[in-house]
Design a protein around this motif. Structure first.
Motif, PDB file in Angstrom:
ATOM      1  N   LYS A 250       0.831  -1.203   0.000  1.00  0.00           N
ATOM      2  CA  LYS A 250       0.000   0.000   0.000  1.00  0.00           C
ATOM      3  C   LYS A 250       0.868   1.257   0.000  1.00  0.00           C
ATOM      4  N   GLU A 254       1.046   4.215  -2.906  1.00  0.00           N
ATOM      5  CA  GLU A 254       0.786   5.619  -2.595  1.00  0.00           C
ATOM      6  C   GLU A 254       1.966   6.504  -3.000  1.00  0.00           C
ATOM      7  N   GLU A 282      -7.196   1.847  -8.273  1.00  0.00           N
ATOM      8  CA  GLU A 282      -7.993   2.140  -7.079  1.00  0.00           C
ATOM      9  C   GLU A 282      -7.327   3.225  -6.230  1.00  0.00           C
ATOM     10  N   HIS A 283      -6.022   3.137  -6.065  1.00  0.00           N
ATOM     11  CA  HIS A 283      -5.303   4.152  -5.284  1.00  0.00           C
ATOM     12  C   HIS A 283      -5.293   5.502  -6.000  1.00  0.00           C
ATOM     13  N   ARG A 286      -8.692   6.979  -5.277  1.00  0.00           N
ATOM     14  CA  ARG A 286      -8.829   7.338  -3.869  1.00  0.00           C
ATOM     15  C   ARG A 286      -7.986   8.554  -3.496  1.00  0.00           C
TER      16      ARG A 286
END
Length: 837
Positions: A250, A254, A282-283, A286
């Motif tokens: 993750k 990011e 998805e990141h 988001r």
């Protein structure tokens, strides 16, 4: 959990509540020749790092695409077995296993394929020529990572392995992988297509991301090396994790998004499989990454998983290449009928009985989840999945068998064929599948070309809209592409902006292809042949800043019609006229005491040389030449010497009378009357000899100066030897110095005219002019050099005229009563003044 996964789980749950089918029993069949298959039925495995014993690795989630590909192999073999012309009388069997996208999982069935036919052991032999493994050929696996592992195993035994999805360029090495083939183009072709796409839209400032696996690293590496050769600048390159269970995954995703934001790129090229691509997208959503143009591949573009990400439409525009693959006639009906048949008890019983004949129960059922799904669970994937690569892979093996066995259209002889014997026929002969011809190239691959796909959204529904194709050259139908920009036109993504003519590209920062546009400086020009630098003009040419061509330099010297020249000529005319008038006045009053005391006829000679000196200014005007440059200094020196020699004679006379009165009667004989002319001639002769030395040592010569003026070539007389220059003018300096020493201390009676004072001031003016002249003349290299010389000549002439001759002219014209012998007679002692009373 994602919506599509939730729906899939619900559907599986509903199907599980119903009676299980026997779909899992459809992946093994006995035959005369067995073809092995490696397909990704599952996607997620248990945590491999926690594996402490070499137990079976279980995949947790069904991958529907892999199931469809496996059914494609089954369909192709069933077609071949039902054919009366390809392998008549021969029945092909198959043994299909799950690869789970994991090398650890794929190795186990690969080892089973290598076991000796009829056993579960691999013989250790010195010569494997007669070795008969369980399978004749292998179809798969799909990913390059797995192929790089399994291909080495199968290449050792020279078992034909045909992949339907591995595109890594490493696999093109036929020395390392002699028995590896593939029915998809290599990443090299894909990268070439992507680079052409970027060039078509003028995008040269991009980010590229790859999944941290063989496919992502290999494709990205090829892309980076190709992009540099096409003036594409990589603002950011990175890898994203494939193991999403890793706690650091993750954070890594990011950081990737944050770094992309800093680069301000509008284009992202993504080489990744479904799971890492899904995580990155998805990141991006988001974290609020601004809309970009995403260029992808079929590895993730055709997936329903990525297309179903919430708010996926907010990522921007999605373009990408998918392999050109035709439809396989009858396949959808075959799958539909199969899903109907696996629900029937009789069909299932027959399938299980056939499975037992394969003696492949060692590894268990390849797809346990398959028994709990229905047609509705695979229909969406079935409609878009590309089956042709699997279909062609199976047929390539069948055609090789056909030729190896020597089959006719009616029968095939039964013979024992070793797997390695098929390689010759796979390498050399083309084959047809559904009317389309295929042939493996020297790298054991096929290149059917690519289709450019655009994600077209309408009312929340995604359509994979074909907008171009690539087969060596790229065609794009730009009118069908609707970009995310306000005007729906392609955005710009350039580090190198288009430079205007006259500007060159200057590299900025550490990016090799990132430039600023800089104006070409003066005397250089920009050429379209080399836009990265400015070409200097030739010496005889010039150019302004930001020029695209050079111009010929015009010649520059002191022109006759220049305002400055006219002013100098006017001043010269005045001084010459004044000198001539002075000479005329002296000639008219030649016998008067004043003129006789001033030098008599020597004055006329001095004024004549001053006139010539003034007129010599014309030598410095107009286009110079070597001859003109040579005589300029000679004329100057000789004319000035003629004048100074008369002052020299007069200075000696004054010194003898005033300082050496006892010797005067004897020595005055040599400096007066006609003998004075001998001294003048001697001075001139000395100056002539020095002029000869000047010519021998190095006279002034014409020089073309291309550096002093920006647009012109300056024609100037250059001093070749400062020693020669000093000699030719040093004689006059010495005469002037002697004259000054002889006269500056001389005093006369207040009732007598002081002749020495005029010579003293004349010499003093000359010295001052010389100091300024030498300082200016030595540094000037422009047309003002000639102006300086003219100015020096005129000021010298005017200074001599004004300090010595003009005062005498004033006495002749305005005070004739002083023009007496008594006033101009020398006195040794100052007479006492008479009492006024």
């Amino acid at each position: 959990i994602m919506v599509p996964d939730l729906l899939l789980c619900l559907s599986f749950g509903y199907a599980a509540a119903l009676k299980p089918t026997c779909l899992s029993a459809q992946f093994r069949r006995p035959g005369d020749y067995i073809i092995g298959g490696l397909f990704p039925f599952g996607t997620d495995t248990v945590n491999l790092t926690a594996r402490s014993e070499p137990t079976v690795v279980v995949c947790e989630r069904l991958f529907v695409d892999g199931l469809i590909w496996a059914l494609g192999m089954k369909f192709a073999i069933d077609q071949i077995n039902n054919s009366t012309s390809l392998l008549p009388g021969i029945k092909l069997g198959y043994d299909i296993y799950d690869s789970c996208f994991e090398p650890v999982v794929a190795l186990q069935p690969s080892l089973l394929f290598l076991t000796q036919n009829g056993t579960t052991g691999i013989g250790v032999l010195c010569n494997y020529t007669d070795y008969q493994p369980r399978v004749t050929a292998v179809i798969g696996p799909h990913k390059s990572d797995l192929c790089l592992v399994t291909a080495k195993l199968f290449s050792f035994f020279l078992i034909p392995q045909v992949s339907y999805g591995a595109s890594s360029e490493q696999l093109s090495n036929t020395e390392l992988y002699p028995s590896f083939y593939r029915t998809v183009p290599s990443d090299k072709n894909l990268v070439e297509a992507v680079v052409l796409l970027l060039n078509k839209f003028g995008w040269n400032w991009i980010a590229t991301i790859g999944s941290d696996d063989e496919y992502g690293r290999g494709a990205q590496g090829l892309f980076l090396s190709t992009a540099v050769n096409h003036s594409i600048c990589i603002a950011f390159e990175g890898l994203i994790p494939t193991d999403l269970t890793d706690p650091e995954a993750k954070t890594q995703l990011e950081e990737t998004i944050q770094l992309i934001n800093k680069t301000n790129v509008n284009i992202i090229v993504l080489f990744a499989f479904i799971q890492p691509a899904q995580a990155l997208l998805e990141h991006s959503i988001r974290m609020g990454l601004s809309k970009k143009v995403w260029i992808g591949t079929e590895a993730w573009m055709l997936s329903d998983t990525t297309a179903s990400i919430p708010n996926i439409q907010n990522i921007g525009t999605v373009l990408g290449f998918i392999m050109k693959a035709g439809k396989v006639p009858g396949f959808q009906k075959y799958v539909t009928d199969l899903f109907t048949s696996v629900k029937q008890d009789k069909f299932c019983q027959e399938s299980r009985e056939l499975n037992h004949l394969t003696n492949s129960d060692t590894l268990g059922t390849p797809c346990q989840q398959c028994d709990h799904i229905g047609l509705q669970d695979v229909s969406s994937v079935l409609s878009r999945s590309q089956i042709q690569p699997v279909h062609v892979a199976v047929y390539s093996v069948a055609y090789a068998l056909h030729r190896a066995l020597g089959c006719t259209h009616h029968a095939c002889p039964r013979a024992s064929i070793r797997a390695w014997e098929l390689l010759h026929f796979m390498n050399t002969f083309p084959f047809k599948v559904n009317g389309q011809s295929f042939r493996f190239d020297q790298s054991h691959g096929t290149n059917t070309g690519y289709q450019l796909i655009f994600w077209s959204w309408k009312n929340g529904t995604l359509t994979h809209l074909p907008v171009g194709d690539y087969e060596g050259s790229l065609y794009i139908n730009k009118s069908q592409i609707r970009f995310h920009t306000a005007d729906q036109k392609e955005p710009t993504s350039e580090c190198v902006r288009h430079c205007e003519p006259g500007q060159f590209r200057q590299r900025k920062g550490f990016h090799l292809c990132c430039y600023d546009c800089t104006d070409c400086p003066e005397n250089t020009f920009w050429s379209p042949k080399d836009s990265s630098t400015c070409t200097p003009c030739q010496e005889h040419q010039w150019s302004p800043a930001r020029s695209t061509r050079c111009y010929g330099r015009s010649e520059r010297y002191l022109f006759w019609n220049e305002p400055l020249t006219v002013a100098l000529l006017t001043l010269m005319s005045i001084i010459t006229s004044l000198t001539c008038l002075t000479a005329a006045l002296f000639f008219k009053n030649l016998e008067t005491p004043l003129v006789q005391a001033a030098g008599g006829q020597l004055n006329l000679f001095a004024l004549f040389t001053l006139t010539l000196l003034s007129l010599s200014c014309c030598l410095y005007i107009g286009k110079p030449s070597d001859n003109l440059c040579t005589i300029q200094q000679i004329v100057h020196a000789l004319c000035l010497n003629g004048c100074f020699s008369t002052f020299f004679v007069k200075s000696l006379e004054i010194t003898l009378v005033m300082e050496f009165p006892r010797c005067a009667p004897t020595l005055l004989y040599w400096v007066t009357q006609r003998r004075a002319w001998l001294l003048v001639a001697l001075c001139l002769l000395t100056e002539c000899s020095l002029c000869f030395c000047y010519l021998r040592l190095g006279a002034d010569s014409l020089v073309s100066d291309y550096k002093s003026l920006p647009t012109e070539v300056l024609l100037v007389c250059s001093t070749k030897s400062w020693l020669a220059f000093t000699l030719v003018h040093g004689c006059n300096g010495c005469l002037a110095f002697v004259c000054f020493l002889c006269t500056f201390m001389v005093q006369t009676s207040g009732k007598k005219y002081n002749l020495a004072r005029g010579i003293t001031f004349a010499m003093l003016i000359y010295f001052i002019i010389c100091i300024f002249f030498v300082a200016i003349f030595a540094t000037l290299k422009t047309v003002l050099r000639s102006v300086t010389q003219i100015g020096t000549i005129l000021t010298t002439s005017l200074g001599l005229l004004g300090s010595y001759y003009i005062p005498k002219c004033c006495i002749i014209l305005f005070k004739p009563d002083l023009n007496t012998a008594d006033y101009f007679q020398y006195s040794i002692k100052e007479e006492p003044e008479e009492d006024s009373t």
